[in-house]
Design an enzyme around this catalytic site. Structure first.
Site, short mmCIF file in Angstrom:
data_model
loop_
_atom_site.label_atom_id
_atom_site.label_comp_id
_atom_site.label_asym_id
_atom_site.label_seq_id
_atom_site.Cartn_x
_atom_site.Cartn_y
_atom_site.Cartn_z
CG LEU A 168 -30.25 20.84 7.19
CD1 LEU A 168 -31.07 21.71 8.13
CD2 LEU A 168 -31.11 20.37 6.03
CG HIS A 173 -30.93 22.04 2.98
ND1 HIS A 173 -29.71 21.40 3.00
CD2 HIS A 173 -31.78 21.21 2.34
CE1 HIS A 173 -29.83 20.22 2.42
NE2 HIS A 173 -31.07 20.08 2.00
CE LYS A 206 -28.13 19.10 -5.49
NZ LYS A 206 -28.19 17.70 -5.94
NE ARG A 259 -26.92 10.94 -2.57
CZ ARG A 259 -28.22 11.21 -2.60
NH1 ARG A 259 -28.63 12.42 -2.91
NH2 ARG A 259 -29.12 10.29 -2.31
#
Ligand code: PAF
Length: 295
Positions: free
Chosen positions: A33, A37, A164, A202
């Site tokens: 997270l 988030h 996103k 990522r």
């Protein structure tokens, strides 16, 4: 924050919450997270009485198994972040809480599993045929599969997703409509690092060198936003493709300018009702996506 690992125990708890006539806001995540988030939890807190967040790295949405292996798993840090964000309930199931052995075997054999559709014919039409759908076969089927399962467990009044994953939002909205699920999907704005990079789980996999270079992705989108009033769609697309052509660090998977409802390429800015510029770029360590709403 109460943590549940069992769907049955979570359901029992939420039933008692519901009988108290409280509204449930839900933010499904795959963990690792970040502030993006946190913004989903904040939006859910504003609009709902009880906030549930799930952390489940869903294997059926990974078309690239090495991406699944490398997906960051940071449960302890995630729990701390959720507590500080004011999340009420975390659902962190093991795989067998979500999928039957048969479903996982079907996925392993790369057969399309439609059992989650409960006999209804869910068809995403062209929504899942382009961009992410075209580059990640089976991805949206896996996303819809897990999200529908999570919705059935949590039964939220509102569910919160980041913009996103723009195309994901459309696919989920379409699924909710087709399955007549009684909940509202709330889209939350992209949260960016100070230098423009869209926050993503990522990003932690980027090398130091790559991290320096990836600002080109958001930078490109910001330029498109500045220029779109003076250039035709095709010229802008060509311009971005040329920009990435000889890049030693990044390969452009796609750049497209699409209508926000149909997710299909628009012909011209003049005739379009909306326009979103979407990009996917592959680096050695990771693949990143981003987008910007033009109008
Ligand atoms: O956006 C994500 O993190 C995932 O696709 C989701 C919605 C949690 C489903 O696994």
């Amino acid at each position: 924050m109460i943590i549940f690992y069992s769907s049955e125990k979570l359901k029992n708890h939420l039933n008692s919450v519901l009988s108290g006539q409280k509204t449930i806001g839900f933010a499904p995540t795959m963990g690792a997270l970040h502030q993006g988030h946190v913004s989903l939890v904040a939006a859910a807190k504003k609009l709902c009485d009880v906030v549930v967040c799930s952390i489940f790295v869903n294997p059926t949405q990974f078309n690239d198994l090495s991406d699944l292996d490398k997906y960051p798993r940071t449960l302890e840090a995630d729990k701390a972040l959720l507590v500080s964000a004011g999340c009420d309930i975390l659902f962190a199931p093991e795989i067998n809480e979500i999928y039957s052995a048969e479903e996982l075997e079907l996925k392993r054999q790369h057969k399309e599993d439609k059992s989650w559709m409960l006999g209804k014919n869910v068809d995403f039409g062209l929504l899942d045929k382009v961009m992410e759908g075209a580059h990640r076969p089976g991805h949206f089927n896996g996303v819809a599969q897990v999200v529908s399962k999570l919705f059935r467990i949590v039964e939220p009044h509102k569910a919160f997703f980041g913009q996103k994953d723009f195309q994901q939002l459309s696919v989920i909205r379409s699924m909710v409509k087709q399955l007549e699920m009684p909940l509202e999907i709330v889209a939350c704005p992209i949260v960016r690092e100070a230098d423009g990079l869209a926050m993503s789980s990522r990003n932690t996999r980027l090398s130091v060198e790559e991290r320096k270079n990836v600002t080109k992705i958001s930078g490109t989108l910001f330029s498109v936003k500045e220029e779109y009033k003076n250039k035709p769609v095709s010229e802008l697309i060509q311009q971005v493709e040329d920009l990435f052509k000889n890049d030693p660090c990044m390969t452009l998977e796609y750049f497209d300018i699409v209508d926000s409802s149909s997710i299909q390429t628009i012909d011209s800015f003049g005739s379009a009702k909306s326009a979103v510029a979407c990009i996917a770029v592959k680096l050695e360590s990771v693949r990143l996506i981003d987008n910007i709403v033009l109008f």
